[in-house]
Write a protein that holds these residues in place. Structure first.
Motif, short mmCIF file in Angstrom:
data_model
loop_
_atom_site.label_atom_id
_atom_site.label_comp_id
_atom_site.label_asym_id
_atom_site.label_seq_id
_atom_site.Cartn_x
_atom_site.Cartn_y
_atom_site.Cartn_z
N LEU A 244 132.66 112.96 47.17
CA LEU A 244 131.34 113.04 47.80
C LEU A 244 130.34 113.65 46.83
O LEU A 244 130.63 114.67 46.19
CB LEU A 244 131.41 113.90 49.06
CG LEU A 244 132.43 113.48 50.12
CD1 LEU A 244 132.50 114.51 51.24
CD2 LEU A 244 132.07 112.13 50.70
N CYS B 268 124.44 111.63 50.92
CA CYS B 268 125.81 111.94 50.52
C CYS B 268 126.50 110.62 50.22
O CYS B 268 126.81 109.86 51.14
CB CYS B 268 126.53 112.69 51.63
SG CYS B 268 128.29 112.98 51.33
N ALA C 259 129.62 108.43 49.00
CA ALA C 259 131.08 108.55 48.98
C ALA C 259 131.70 107.46 48.12
O ALA C 259 131.20 106.33 48.07
CB ALA C 259 131.63 108.47 50.39
N PHE D 51 135.27 104.76 53.28
CA PHE D 51 134.52 105.85 53.90
C PHE D 51 134.23 105.59 55.36
O PHE D 51 134.05 106.51 56.14
CB PHE D 51 133.23 106.09 53.11
CG PHE D 51 132.46 107.29 53.54
CD1 PHE D 51 131.15 107.18 53.99
CD2 PHE D 51 133.03 108.55 53.50
CE1 PHE D 51 130.43 108.30 54.38
CE2 PHE D 51 132.34 109.68 53.89
CZ PHE D 51 131.03 109.55 54.32
N ALA E 155 131.92 112.42 59.24
CA ALA E 155 131.21 113.15 58.18
C ALA E 155 130.32 114.23 58.80
O ALA E 155 129.95 114.14 59.98
CB ALA E 155 130.37 112.18 57.35
N CYS F 73 128.00 118.24 52.03
CA CYS F 73 128.50 117.12 52.78
C CYS F 73 130.02 117.23 52.86
O CYS F 73 130.66 117.67 51.89
CB CYS F 73 128.10 115.82 52.07
SG CYS F 73 128.71 114.32 52.83
N GLY G 44 131.54 117.81 49.05
CA GLY G 44 130.72 117.61 47.88
C GLY G 44 130.43 118.93 47.20
O GLY G 44 130.87 120.00 47.65
#
Length: 126
Positions: free
Chosen positions: A4, A22, A24, A29, A34, A96, A117
């Motif tokens: 991320l 964000c 991915a 995903f 999320a 994220c 992330g």
């Protein structure tokens, strides 16, 4: 494995807006719930908003309800956080996170998210 990468943070005046993204990569995903969390200096990380894998179900912290909107575009493998009417107390590093979950499921607890992330700084000046 899911990677991320957040973007879109910056400095904004109170009352302004920002949109965080964000992106991915890795596994599909679209099968992951999320969320966005944030951490201000000297404070614990806190839940901001979450979304299930289809986008049909969302949840928000009381402090941001009515001002922030979480959304996702699975074709682009991206989750967004639209932040309006920003306040100085929204200043934090925003993270994220992603987790495998059931169809309508999202989580508000950070320990349920396996992938994170690196964070993006949001600073709101008064």
């Amino acid at each position: 494995q899911v990677q991320l990468v957040e973007s879109g943070g910056g400095l904004v005046q109170a009352g302004g807006s920002l949109r965080l993204s964000c992106a991915a990569s890795g596994r599909t995903f679209s099968s992951y719930a999320a969320a966005w969390f944030r951490q201000a200096p000297g404070k614990e990380r806190e839940f901001v908003a979450a979304i299930n894998w289809s986008g049909a179900s969302t949840g928000y912290a009381d402090s941001v309800k009515g001002r922030f909107t979480i959304s996702r575009d699975n074709a682009k493998n991206t989750v967004y956080l639209q932040m309006n009417s920003l306040k100085p107390e929204d200043t934090a590093v925003y993270y994220c996170a992603a987790a495998q979950a059931g169809y309508y499921t999202y989580y508000t607890q950070d320990y349920k998210y396996s992938y994170w992330g690196q964070g993006t700084q949001v600073t709101v000046s008064s």
